[in-house]
Scaffold this active site. Structure first.
Site, PDB file in Angstrom:
ATOM      1  N   HIS A 123     -54.148   2.677  31.280  1.00 14.73           N
ATOM      2  CA  HIS A 123     -54.391   3.464  32.200  1.00 14.73           C
ATOM      3  C   HIS A 123     -53.991   4.789  31.893  1.00 14.73           C
ATOM      4  O   HIS A 123     -54.572   5.757  31.894  1.00 14.73           O
ATOM      5  CB  HIS A 123     -54.179   3.146  33.459  1.00 14.73           C
ATOM      6  CG  HIS A 123     -54.825   1.874  34.034  1.00 14.73           C
ATOM      7  ND1 HIS A 123     -55.710   1.949  34.995  1.00 14.73           N
ATOM      8  CD2 HIS A 123     -54.832   0.433  33.695  1.00 14.73           C
ATOM      9  CE1 HIS A 123     -56.181   0.725  35.175  1.00 14.73           C
ATOM     10  NE2 HIS A 123     -55.571  -0.217  34.256  1.00 14.73           N
ATOM     11  N   HIS A 179     -58.931  -7.808  21.649  1.00 13.28           N
ATOM     12  CA  HIS A 179     -59.273  -8.205  22.942  1.00 13.28           C
ATOM     13  C   HIS A 179     -60.269  -7.329  23.689  1.00 13.28           C
ATOM     14  O   HIS A 179     -60.559  -8.047  24.691  1.00 13.28           O
ATOM     15  CB  HIS A 179     -57.877  -8.399  23.601  1.00 13.28           C
ATOM     16  CG  HIS A 179     -57.230  -7.020  24.080  1.00 13.28           C
ATOM     17  ND1 HIS A 179     -57.378  -5.997  23.427  1.00 13.28           N
ATOM     18  CD2 HIS A 179     -57.037  -6.484  25.402  1.00 13.28           C
ATOM     19  CE1 HIS A 179     -56.859  -4.785  24.156  1.00 13.28           C
ATOM     20  NE2 HIS A 179     -56.929  -5.082  25.504  1.00 13.28           N
ATOM     21  N   ASN A 218     -60.326   0.864  26.054  1.00 15.18           N
ATOM     22  CA  ASN A 218     -59.722   1.766  25.309  1.00 15.18           C
ATOM     23  C   ASN A 218     -59.817   1.510  23.757  1.00 15.18           C
ATOM     24  O   ASN A 218     -60.356   2.189  22.933  1.00 15.18           O
ATOM     25  CB  ASN A 218     -58.176   2.193  25.493  1.00 15.18           C
ATOM     26  CG  ASN A 218     -58.006   2.743  26.938  1.00 15.18           C
ATOM     27  OD1 ASN A 218     -58.499   3.814  27.133  1.00 15.18           O
ATOM     28  ND2 ASN A 218     -57.325   1.949  27.816  1.00 15.18           N
ATOM     29  N   GLU A 267     -62.062   3.341  20.830  1.00  9.62           N
ATOM     30  CA  GLU A 267     -61.441   3.713  19.713  1.00  9.62           C
ATOM     31  C   GLU A 267     -62.024   3.302  18.335  1.00  9.62           C
ATOM     32  O   GLU A 267     -62.285   3.993  17.780  1.00  9.62           O
ATOM     33  CB  GLU A 267     -59.972   3.562  19.806  1.00  9.62           C
ATOM     34  CG  GLU A 267     -59.214   4.460  21.178  1.00  9.62           C
ATOM     35  CD  GLU A 267     -57.929   3.920  21.647  1.00  9.62           C
ATOM     36  OE1 GLU A 267     -57.360   3.235  20.613  1.00  9.62           O
ATOM     37  OE2 GLU A 267     -57.406   4.310  22.428  1.00  9.62           O
ATOM     38  N   GLY A 318     -60.818  -9.995  32.555  1.00 10.75           N
ATOM     39  CA  GLY A 318     -61.210  -8.819  33.137  1.00 10.75           C
ATOM     40  C   GLY A 318     -62.352  -8.218  32.586  1.00 10.75           C
ATOM     41  O   GLY A 318     -63.330  -9.055  32.148  1.00 10.75           O
TER      42      GLY A 318
HETATM   43  C1  UDX Z   1     -56.277  -2.861  30.049  1.00  9.86           C
HETATM   44  C2  UDX Z   1     -57.729  -3.400  30.128  1.00  9.86           C
HETATM   45  O1  UDX Z   1     -58.000  -4.367  29.117  1.00  9.86           O
HETATM   46  C3  UDX Z   1     -58.782  -2.462  29.782  1.00  9.86           C
HETATM   47  O2  UDX Z   1     -60.196  -2.918  29.545  1.00  9.86           O
HETATM   48  C4  UDX Z   1     -58.630  -1.503  30.876  1.00  9.86           C
HETATM   49  O3  UDX Z   1     -59.451  -0.323  30.892  1.00  9.86           O
HETATM   50  C5  UDX Z   1     -57.123  -0.894  31.180  1.00  9.86           C
HETATM   51  O4  UDX Z   1     -56.320  -1.943  31.228  1.00  9.86           O
HETATM   52  P1  UDX Z   1     -55.035  -2.894  27.567  1.00  9.86           P
HETATM   53  O5  UDX Z   1     -55.399  -4.294  27.589  1.00  9.86           O
HETATM   54  O6  UDX Z   1     -54.049  -2.436  27.503  1.00  9.86           O
HETATM   55  O7  UDX Z   1     -55.937  -2.245  29.006  1.00  9.86           O
HETATM   56  O8  UDX Z   1     -56.167  -2.404  26.329  1.00  9.86           O
HETATM   57  P2  UDX Z   1     -56.702  -0.882  25.934  1.00  9.86           P
HETATM   58  O9  UDX Z   1     -57.747  -0.656  27.071  1.00  9.86           O
HETATM   59  O10 UDX Z   1     -57.533  -1.508  24.717  1.00  9.86           O
HETATM   60  O11 UDX Z   1     -55.503  -0.111  26.037  1.00  9.86           O
HETATM   61  C6  UDX Z   1     -54.543  -0.204  24.821  1.00  9.86           C
HETATM   62  C7  UDX Z   1     -54.097   1.311  24.457  1.00  9.86           C
HETATM   63  O12 UDX Z   1     -53.101   1.015  23.942  1.00  9.86           O
HETATM   64  C8  UDX Z   1     -55.195   1.943  23.637  1.00  9.86           C
HETATM   65  O13 UDX Z   1     -55.368   3.243  23.920  1.00  9.86           O
HETATM   66  C9  UDX Z   1     -54.533   1.629  22.255  1.00  9.86           C
HETATM   67  O14 UDX Z   1     -54.707   2.828  21.325  1.00  9.86           O
HETATM   68  C10 UDX Z   1     -53.033   1.598  22.377  1.00  9.86           C
HETATM   69  N1  UDX Z   1     -52.394   1.151  21.536  1.00  9.86           N
HETATM   70  C11 UDX Z   1     -52.454  -0.292  21.368  1.00  9.86           C
HETATM   71  C12 UDX Z   1     -51.532   1.742  20.690  1.00  9.86           C
HETATM   72  O15 UDX Z   1     -51.536   2.924  20.812  1.00  9.86           O
HETATM   73  N2  UDX Z   1     -50.832   0.974  19.856  1.00  9.86           N
HETATM   74  C13 UDX Z   1     -50.907  -0.266  19.680  1.00  9.86           C
HETATM   75  O16 UDX Z   1     -49.982  -0.857  18.635  1.00  9.86           O
HETATM   76  C14 UDX Z   1     -51.774  -0.968  20.527  1.00  9.86           C
END
Ligand code: UDX
Length: 467
Positions: free
Chosen positions: A20, A358, A362, A366, A381
């Protein structure tokens, strides 16, 4: 006009989780670059882990300024009750809300312009109520796909019938979306693993009319029909993404909760073009010991060089994931395991051939907009729906299939190896790469065109509301 903007103060409030924080912070940078004074806020416990942000405290971006200020939910990071999700969400909605209200109110007493506009995100719906109570215009940044917005909206307003756990054969058909099977629907609506989160998500749709607009980190070229449909039946939806591309140059301040290992970029420099598989499960997913064993064995069997992010959970709800005995020795020289990396830069690196993800929204945005093919491994989710979109609607990869092993559903090592082969060298590999390139180009068009225009219109709205 510029001096007027610097007298306007935009406050963004994020749910305290990396998935978020990233899109909200990207929007914060973007608005600061347009000349506004922008405050980014989340809870103190997570805010203090965002080391780069807390060290910077504030920074100039273009003609504007970005600053950080956090509010307390009254519990320390290691407070045992914090592990109880329901209790913690309640604490956030009560103590956190009070402390956030005080933060908004004290801005003008600190010599700064009072808050002109609040932007919140789906997991902090109470921020909309705070804004209404204080008479401050409020907008929402929906940090997931418009497709998922549509699914939650249809559920909340009972516009479609959704399956319960005993109706796994049922599919749902919503306007403009591919037909969804049980495993494609966000499981907050079917299996409901986290009831407190489901309530928070759905309550957002009860007070949408208190927001003057719903921004979404998506883009017209990607979800045009769904955006049109939802703008007709709910509030107008304004796509402004992919935000990570719109803000790349605006500022280098990152909101990482973990320290990113930059060495991995140098390691990627030493690898052949299009050769490395990047593996990450975002900020909240942890895999079981059995699944880690299968994944690491499949990776070694495939012989593909890899960069693997294995983080320690940020709060006291889990422990550091353990790789199987002997993996590090066997993997020596073949790959790199890091706690966290600068993901956007990794995905943009020419050595990366595909992303085993997963499918958080984001990560989905990306990789899709960096032109990187996907091996989808959604866990819960919205990740389920995102995987469906990436594979079936956008055609940029394959989805790993689980099988029963000793009474548990896992993706086996053979399946891991098969998927890596299919995406990188298999019969469909060229078509997948072509689709991935197509979406990268479409995103570039949006960043320079539709999303850029929408951001400018949003800025104009804020200015107009303040005469
Ligand atoms: C969760 C849900 O999965 C997502 O769909 C929802 O919109 C927000 O909550 P998360 O599981 O953390 O988010 O995944 P993701 O939405 O992919 O966000 C992870 C973020 O961390 C991305 O922006 C990614 O670039 C960043 N990241 C991840 C890093 O910068 N470095 C890393 O090593 C891993």
């Amino acid at each position: 006009m510029e001096s007027k903007k610097s007298n306007l103060h935009v406050l963004l409030v994020s749910f305290p989780a990396q998935g978020h924080i990233n899109p909200l912070l990207r929007l914060a940078k973007c608005l600061a670059s347009k000349g506004f004074l922008v405050t980014f806020s989340t809870t103190e416990t997570i805010g203090h882990l965002m080391k780069e942000a807390t060290n910077a405290k504030s920074c100039k971006i273009g003609h504007g300024e970005l600053r950080f200020e956090f509010f307390s939910e009254g519990w320390e990071i290691n407070e045992p009750q914090r592990a109880n999700l329901g209790a913690w969400i309640h604490q956030l909605e009560t103590v956190g809300r009070e402390s956030f209200t005080a933060l908004v109110n004290r801005q003008s007493q600190m010599g700064r312009p009072s808050v002109s506009c609040i932007i919140n995100n789906p997991f902090v719906p109470w921020a909309t109520d705070v804004a209404a109570e204080l008479g401050i215009p409020c907008a929402v940044l929906w940090v997931q796909s418009c497709a998922v917005y549509s699914i939650y909206y249809h559920f909340q307003h009972q516009l479609a019938t959704f399956p319960n756990p005993d109706q796994r054969d049922m599919t749902i058909n919503l306007p403009s979306l591919p037909s969804q099977e049980f495993d494609d629907i966000p499981d907050f609506l079917t299996l409901n693993p986290y009831d407190s989160l489901r309530k928070v998500i759905l309550s957002q749709f009860e007070n949408l009319d208190k927001s003057f607009c719903v921004l979404v980190d998506s883009f017209e070229e990607l979800e045009r029909e769904t955006i049109e449909v939802m703008s007709r039946i709910s509030a107008p939806i304004i796509p402004i993404g992919p935000l990570f591309k719109s803000t790349n140059d605006a500022s280098s301040v990152r909101g990482d909760i973990w320290k990113a290992t930059d060495d991995c970029l140098q390691w990627l420099d030493s690898q052949s073009p299009n050769s490395v598989i990047y593996i990450s499960f975002g900020s909240v997913v942890s895999l079981s010991k059995e699944q880690l064993e299968e994944l690491s064995a499949g990776l070694l069997k495939s012989g593909t060089p890899f960069l693997w992010v294995l983080k320690t959970p940020p709060i006291n709800v889990g422990s550091k994931p353990e790789l199987p005995d002997g993996f590090k020795e066997e993997a020596e020289g073949k790959g790199m395991v890091v706690e966290w990396c600068p993901q956007e830069q990794v995905l943009a690196h020419s050595a990366v051939s595909c992303f085993l993800t997963h499918c958080g929204w984001n990560s989905s945005m990306e990789c899709l907009t960096s032109g990187v093919p996907v091996i989808a491994f959604p866990q819960w989710g919205d990740q389920n729906t995102n995987a469906k979109l990436l594979i079936d609607a956008y055609g940029v990869g394959v989805r790993m299939k689980k099988t029963q092993k000793d009474g548990t559903a896992v993706v086996t090592r053979d399946e891991v190896e098969r998927c890596i082969f299919e995406v990188t060298k298999g019969a469909r590999a060229e078509e997948i790469k072509k689709n991935a390139r197509k979406w990268k180009e479409a995103a570039e068009v949006a960043v320079a065109g539709s999303s850029h225009r929408n951001i400018e219109l949003f800025v104009a709205d804020i200015l107009r509301m303040h005469g």
